[in-house]
Every structure is written in structure tokens, then in C-alpha cells.
Motif scaffolding. Structure first.
Motif, PDB file in Angstrom:
ATOM      1  N   LEU A  16      -2.298 -17.254   1.278  1.00  0.00           N
ATOM      2  CA  LEU A  16      -2.745 -16.188   0.714  1.00  0.00           C
ATOM      3  C   LEU A  16      -2.067 -14.935   1.149  1.00  0.00           C
ATOM      4  CD1 LEU A  16      -4.680 -14.556  -1.102  1.00  0.00           C
ATOM      5  CD2 LEU A  16      -6.475 -14.557   0.979  1.00  0.00           C
ATOM      6  N   GLU A  17      -1.833 -14.940   2.785  1.00  0.00           N
ATOM      7  CA  GLU A  17      -1.439 -13.974   3.499  1.00  0.00           C
ATOM      8  C   GLU A  17       0.231 -13.616   2.842  1.00  0.00           C
ATOM      9  OE1 GLU A  17      -0.932 -12.213   7.986  1.00  0.00           O
ATOM     10  OE2 GLU A  17      -1.124 -14.452   7.524  1.00  0.00           O
ATOM     11  N   SER A  18       0.855 -14.778   2.671  1.00  0.00           N
ATOM     12  CA  SER A  18       2.469 -14.594   2.241  1.00  0.00           C
ATOM     13  C   SER A  18       2.122 -14.109   0.682  1.00  0.00           C
ATOM     14  CB  SER A  18       2.873 -16.037   2.089  1.00  0.00           C
ATOM     15  OG  SER A  18       3.092 -16.627   3.246  1.00  0.00           O
ATOM     16  N   TRP A  19       1.371 -14.546  -0.209  1.00  0.00           N
ATOM     17  CA  TRP A  19       1.395 -13.699  -1.440  1.00  0.00           C
ATOM     18  C   TRP A  19       1.110 -12.435  -1.244  1.00  0.00           C
ATOM     19  CZ3 TRP A  19      -2.832 -11.189  -3.815  1.00  0.00           C
ATOM     20  CH2 TRP A  19      -2.548 -10.939  -5.234  1.00  0.00           C
ATOM     21  N   LEU A  20       0.145 -12.024  -0.456  1.00  0.00           N
ATOM     22  CA  LEU A  20      -0.175 -10.534  -0.538  1.00  0.00           C
ATOM     23  C   LEU A  20       1.006  -9.793   0.149  1.00  0.00           C
ATOM     24  CD1 LEU A  20      -3.655 -10.877   1.484  1.00  0.00           C
ATOM     25  CD2 LEU A  20      -3.373  -9.955  -0.662  1.00  0.00           C
ATOM     26  N   LYS A  21       1.779 -10.280   0.947  1.00  0.00           N
ATOM     27  CA  LYS A  21       3.250  -9.439   1.300  1.00  0.00           C
ATOM     28  C   LYS A  21       4.029  -9.583   0.258  1.00  0.00           C
ATOM     29  CE  LYS A  21       2.780 -11.329   6.261  1.00  0.00           C
ATOM     30  NZ  LYS A  21       2.578  -9.894   6.805  1.00  0.00           N
ATOM     31  N   SER A  22       4.051 -10.654  -0.491  1.00  0.00           N
ATOM     32  CA  SER A  22       5.100 -10.598  -1.656  1.00  0.00           C
ATOM     33  C   SER A  22       4.799  -9.499  -2.782  1.00  0.00           C
ATOM     34  CB  SER A  22       5.271 -11.794  -1.972  1.00  0.00           C
ATOM     35  OG  SER A  22       4.009 -12.413  -2.865  1.00  0.00           O
ATOM     36  N   GLY A  26       3.505  -6.673  -2.329  1.00  0.00           N
ATOM     37  CA  GLY A  26       3.501  -5.205  -1.765  1.00  0.00           C
ATOM     38  C   GLY A  26       2.219  -4.843  -1.634  1.00  0.00           C
ATOM     39  N   THR A  27       1.285  -5.427  -1.113  1.00  0.00           N
ATOM     40  CA  THR A  27      -0.150  -4.951  -0.631  1.00  0.00           C
ATOM     41  C   THR A  27      -0.130  -4.143   0.286  1.00  0.00           C
ATOM     42  OG1 THR A  27      -0.930  -7.241  -1.163  1.00  0.00           O
ATOM     43  CG2 THR A  27      -2.274  -5.683  -0.107  1.00  0.00           C
ATOM     44  N   CYS A  28      -0.959  -2.978   0.351  1.00  0.00           N
ATOM     45  CA  CYS A  28      -1.115  -2.132   1.656  1.00  0.00           C
ATOM     46  C   CYS A  28      -1.289  -2.784   2.686  1.00  0.00           C
ATOM     47  CB  CYS A  28      -2.397  -1.200   0.913  1.00  0.00           C
ATOM     48  SG  CYS A  28      -2.835  -0.182   2.424  1.00  0.00           S
ATOM     49  N   ASP A  29      -0.531  -2.371   3.759  1.00  0.00           N
ATOM     50  CA  ASP A  29      -0.563  -3.265   5.178  1.00  0.00           C
ATOM     51  C   ASP A  29      -2.093  -3.041   5.526  1.00  0.00           C
ATOM     52  OD1 ASP A  29       2.166  -3.322   4.931  1.00  0.00           O
ATOM     53  OD2 ASP A  29       2.544  -1.664   6.132  1.00  0.00           O
ATOM     54  N   LEU A  30      -2.717  -2.033   5.756  1.00  0.00           N
ATOM     55  CA  LEU A  30      -3.954  -2.213   6.117  1.00  0.00           C
ATOM     56  C   LEU A  30      -4.926  -2.890   5.320  1.00  0.00           C
ATOM     57  CD1 LEU A  30      -4.830   1.532   7.271  1.00  0.00           C
ATOM     58  CD2 LEU A  30      -4.540  -0.448   8.669  1.00  0.00           C
ATOM     59  N   LEU A  31      -4.796  -2.895   3.886  1.00  0.00           N
ATOM     60  CA  LEU A  31      -5.753  -3.382   2.989  1.00  0.00           C
ATOM     61  C   LEU A  31      -5.385  -5.285   3.248  1.00  0.00           C
ATOM     62  CD1 LEU A  31      -7.586  -3.147   0.967  1.00  0.00           C
ATOM     63  CD2 LEU A  31      -5.936  -3.246  -0.826  1.00  0.00           C
ATOM     64  N   GLU A  32      -4.077  -5.684   3.371  1.00  0.00           N
ATOM     65  CA  GLU A  32      -3.681  -6.930   3.835  1.00  0.00           C
ATOM     66  C   GLU A  32      -4.425  -7.329   5.209  1.00  0.00           C
ATOM     67  OE1 GLU A  32       0.145  -9.229   5.744  1.00  0.00           O
ATOM     68  OE2 GLU A  32       0.395  -7.834   4.239  1.00  0.00           O
ATOM     69  N   GLU A  63     -13.258  -1.529  -5.359  1.00  0.00           N
ATOM     70  CA  GLU A  63     -12.545  -0.563  -4.556  1.00  0.00           C
ATOM     71  C   GLU A  63     -11.255  -1.012  -4.007  1.00  0.00           C
ATOM     72  OE1 GLU A  63     -13.756   2.360  -3.935  1.00  0.00           O
ATOM     73  OE2 GLU A  63     -15.868   1.558  -5.030  1.00  0.00           O
ATOM     74  N   PHE A  64     -11.057  -2.294  -4.158  1.00  0.00           N
ATOM     75  CA  PHE A  64      -9.639  -3.067  -3.859  1.00  0.00           C
ATOM     76  C   PHE A  64      -8.718  -2.556  -4.906  1.00  0.00           C
ATOM     77  CE2 PHE A  64     -12.259  -6.377  -1.656  1.00  0.00           C
ATOM     78  CZ  PHE A  64     -11.471  -6.418  -0.644  1.00  0.00           C
ATOM     79  N   CYS A  65      -8.938  -2.636  -6.186  1.00  0.00           N
ATOM     80  CA  CYS A  65      -7.945  -2.070  -7.034  1.00  0.00           C
ATOM     81  C   CYS A  65      -7.513  -0.871  -7.053  1.00  0.00           C
ATOM     82  CB  CYS A  65      -8.659  -2.449  -8.501  1.00  0.00           C
ATOM     83  SG  CYS A  65      -7.704  -2.065 -10.099  1.00  0.00           S
ATOM     84  N   ARG A  66      -8.729   0.182  -6.872  1.00  0.00           N
ATOM     85  CA  ARG A  66      -8.391   1.473  -6.474  1.00  0.00           C
ATOM     86  C   ARG A  66      -7.405   1.732  -5.279  1.00  0.00           C
ATOM     87  NH1 ARG A  66     -14.835   3.044  -7.224  1.00  0.00           N
ATOM     88  NH2 ARG A  66     -14.888   2.646  -9.587  1.00  0.00           N
ATOM     89  N   VAL A 102       3.592  -3.807  -8.815  1.00  0.00           N
ATOM     90  CA  VAL A 102       2.676  -4.289  -9.440  1.00  0.00           C
ATOM     91  C   VAL A 102       1.340  -3.279  -9.516  1.00  0.00           C
ATOM     92  CG1 VAL A 102       0.815  -6.414  -8.985  1.00  0.00           C
ATOM     93  CG2 VAL A 102       3.293  -6.403  -8.400  1.00  0.00           C
ATOM     94  N   SER A 103       0.713  -3.271 -10.730  1.00  0.00           N
ATOM     95  CA  SER A 103      -0.399  -2.399 -10.946  1.00  0.00           C
ATOM     96  C   SER A 103      -1.518  -2.832  -9.863  1.00  0.00           C
ATOM     97  CB  SER A 103      -0.909  -2.358 -12.406  1.00  0.00           C
ATOM     98  OG  SER A 103      -1.345  -3.541 -12.768  1.00  0.00           O
ATOM     99  N   GLY A 104      -2.513  -2.048  -9.740  1.00  0.00           N
ATOM    100  CA  GLY A 104      -3.762  -2.166  -9.009  1.00  0.00           C
ATOM    101  C   GLY A 104      -4.587  -3.245  -9.644  1.00  0.00           C
ATOM    102  N   ALA A 105      -4.605  -3.377 -11.014  1.00  0.00           N
ATOM    103  CA  ALA A 105      -5.469  -4.195 -12.153  1.00  0.00           C
ATOM    104  C   ALA A 105      -4.775  -5.385 -11.891  1.00  0.00           C
ATOM    105  CB  ALA A 105      -5.362  -3.621 -13.453  1.00  0.00           C
ATOM    106  N   LYS A 106      -3.478  -5.604 -11.917  1.00  0.00           N
ATOM    107  CA  LYS A 106      -2.863  -7.164 -11.980  1.00  0.00           C
ATOM    108  C   LYS A 106      -2.891  -7.580 -10.587  1.00  0.00           C
ATOM    109  CE  LYS A 106      -0.837  -7.768 -16.162  1.00  0.00           C
ATOM    110  NZ  LYS A 106      -1.343  -8.849 -16.915  1.00  0.00           N
ATOM    111  N   TRP A 107      -2.962  -6.913  -9.648  1.00  0.00           N
ATOM    112  CA  TRP A 107      -2.995  -7.335  -8.339  1.00  0.00           C
ATOM    113  C   TRP A 107      -4.127  -7.883  -8.038  1.00  0.00           C
ATOM    114  CZ3 TRP A 107      -6.311  -5.976  -4.529  1.00  0.00           C
ATOM    115  CH2 TRP A 107      -5.959  -6.047  -3.034  1.00  0.00           C
TER     116      TRP A 107
END
Length: 308
Positions: A113-119, A121-127, A177-180, A193-198
Motif C-alpha cells: 500500500l505504501e509503495s502504491w501511495l508513493k507511485s 503522488g500522494t501528499c507526503d503528510l497524507l501518506e 476529507e482525503f479526496c479534498r 491523478v485526480s483526488g477522486a480517482k486517487w
């Protein structure tokens, strides 16, 4: 009426119905239900195979085939978790079992999951927040996972996700709130990647982690050599074999006595198929001998009667 309008009406009807059902079955309170990003979770669930949808529904509603449930229905000899053998197995326990192999599987899934979050472009703090929360395995609130930050967006997210809870988070019910927050990341040009797709993908990834725990659990239950069902069958098989061995050569024809000299492999390290065939052969040999003896006795009686 356009098809788009029809979809919205159906969504809101299903939303109201689900909200009532979730409250009635103590899955989510109405306040917690309102915090879930249902538009994206709904899209995510419609994008997975039907069998996966059915499993997710059973998991959320606590009607999946756990040992506790099957034991109540008379289909299992024990309600205990097949991994830790310490507590009654429930849908919640499947996620939180502390047995070593299950914990290792969970951590491997968390790493994926962590690898996917990085791939993506997840916000660093959110990750960081997500992974701390996931790896806590329900031992920390989301608020504890964000540390002492005073960021209003992070605090709002924490309050929202804590209403939903860790288990439901792992079942794909993420805060809106995650999507926002992630959409802001896209607007800053840090991801395509859009917030919705993410958010949709995150919901599915979390469900896949939970499903992974079921796969490990099911392997332990159904594995031919080490599974619990196999062990239960082996116990019955071992008792039947010992009964035949205790009878010895009695009731066996001369040509079948070799069966008692066959060395049987250890049931603990085999599927038991060879031993089952041996048991069938011995029982068939004893039955055949008994039939032949009864026929011989009947013929002898007839002969005596005729000569009398």
C-alpha cells in the motif's frame, strides 16, 4: 429525464437506505456514515468483480463464513480462530489476529500500500498519516497518528476518520476529507491523478488488504495437509485406522493379510489420501471374508439338512 439524473436519484435512494441499515445493524452511526466519501466508494465498488463485491458486503455486515458463525450453524467443531486458536473468530478478528504469520502478511500488504501511495503522488503528510494509521492495527486513533500538528485540514480529517473508525477504514470506508486534500496536491501540479480517482483506488486497496487476510485464513482452513478441516478429517481417519489395526489379522482372508503389513506414512505430513485408500481396502477385505464365511456356513447347513 437524462441518464445522469437517473444515476443521481438512484445513488441518493441507495444512500438513504444504506444509512438506515448501517445504523440498525451497528455498522456506522448516522453521523459516522455522513463522513464517508460514498460517491467515490460507490464508484470504486462498481469497478471490482461481482464476487469481490459480495465478499465485501459479507465482511462489512458480519455474515462472512467465520468459524464463529459456522460453529453456530453446526458446520464447524470449534468457533476459534484457525490461526491463533485463542479467541472466537469474527469478521473483525480476521483483520486483527495477532498470530505471527497473519501479522507478517498484514505488514507485507501494508508495504505494498505504501509503495502504491508513493507511485501515485500522494501528499507526503497524507501518506505518513495513512500508513501510521494502517500499521497501528486499531491501536491508535487517526488523531494520534497525525501527531501534534495544528493544521486545520489534518485535524478535520482526523476527526472525520475517527468517527468512521479503523476497521471500517480497512473495509474501504474512507473519509471524504482525503479526496479534498489529495485534490489540492493535483492542483499544485505534484500528481496527474485526480483526488477522486486517487480516493477510489485507495478504497479498493484497503479492501484488498482485508481480503488478503481472508486468503491467508482460508488457506489455513482448507489446505489439504495442514488445514483445520483436513486435521478434523485426519483425526477421524486416524481413529478408524487404529480400530482396524487393533483387530489385527482376524476377519481377513489369507490373501488379504498383507494389508496389515503395509507401512502407513505419517498423517501429519500427508493429505491422508493413501491412508484412506488403505482403510477402504481393509474394510472391503473384511466384508468380503465375512460374506464368504456366511455363505459357506449356509451351504454347510443345507448339506446337513439334505443328509438328515
Amino acid at each position: 429525464m437524462t441518464s445522469d439524473t437517473g444515476e443521481r436519484i438512484r445513488f441518493h435512494c441507495h444512500y438513504a437506505l444504506a444509512k438506515e441499515i448501517f445504523a440498525r445493524h451497528d455498522i456506522l452511526s448516522p453521523a459516522a456514515f455522513a463522513q464517508v466519501d460514498w460517491p467515490n466508494v460507490n464508484i470504486a465498488l462498481h469497478g471490482v468483480p461481482r464476487c469481490f463485491q459480495l465478499w465485501a458486503c459479507k465482511q462489512v455486515h458480519n455474515i462472512a463464513g467465520t468459524n464463529r458463525r459456522l460453529h453456530r450453524q453446526g458446520q464447524r467443531s470449534s468457533p476459534l480462530c484457525p490461526s491463533c486458536l485463542e479467541v472466537s473468530e469474527t469478521c473483525a478478528h480476521v483483520l486483527m489476529c495477532e498470530e505471527e504469520n497473519r501479522v507478517q502478511c498484514f505488514q507485507m500488504s501494508a508495504n505494498n500500500l505504501e509503495s502504491w501511495l508513493k507511485s501515485v503522488g500522494t501528499c507526503d503528510l497524507l501518506e505518513e498519516y495513512i500508513m501510521t494509521f494502517v500499521r497501528s492495527r486499531n491501536s491508535k486513533s487517526f488523531k494520534e497518528c497525525i501527531g501534534g500538528t495544528r493544521d486545520p485540514l489534518a485535524l478535520k480529517l482526523a476527526r472525520s476518520q475517527d468517527r468512521i473508525g479503523w476497521r471500517r477504514f480497512m473495509e474501504g470506508m474512507i473519509s471524504k476529507e482525503f479526496c479534498r486534500i489529495q485534490e489540492t496536491q493535483r492542483r499544485l501540479g505534484r500528481t496527474h491523478v485526480s483526488g477522486a480517482k486517487w480516493a477510489q483506488s485507495l478504497s479498493v486497496k484497503l479492501l484488498e488488504m482485508t481480503h488478503g487476510q481472508w486468503l491467508v485464513r482460508n488457506f489455513l482452513i482448507h489446505d489439504k495437509v495442514a488445514g483445520m478441516l483436513a486435521l478434523e478429517k485426519k483425526e477421524d481417519l486416524q481413529i478408524a485406522i487404529e480400530e482396524q489395526q487393533a483387530m489385527g489379522l482376524e476377519g481377513l482372508a489369507e490373501e488379504d493379510k498383507y494389508l496389515m503389513e503395509i507401512s502407513l506414512a505419517d498423517l501429519e505430513t500427508t493429505s491422508g489420501e493413501y491412508q484412506a485408500y488403505w482403510l477402504i481396502a481393509v474394510k472391503a477385505a473384511r466384508n468380503a471374508f465375512l460374506v464368504r464365511r456366511q455363505r459357506a456356513q449356509a451351504a454347510s447347513r443345507r448339506s446337513q439338512t439334505n443328509h438328515g
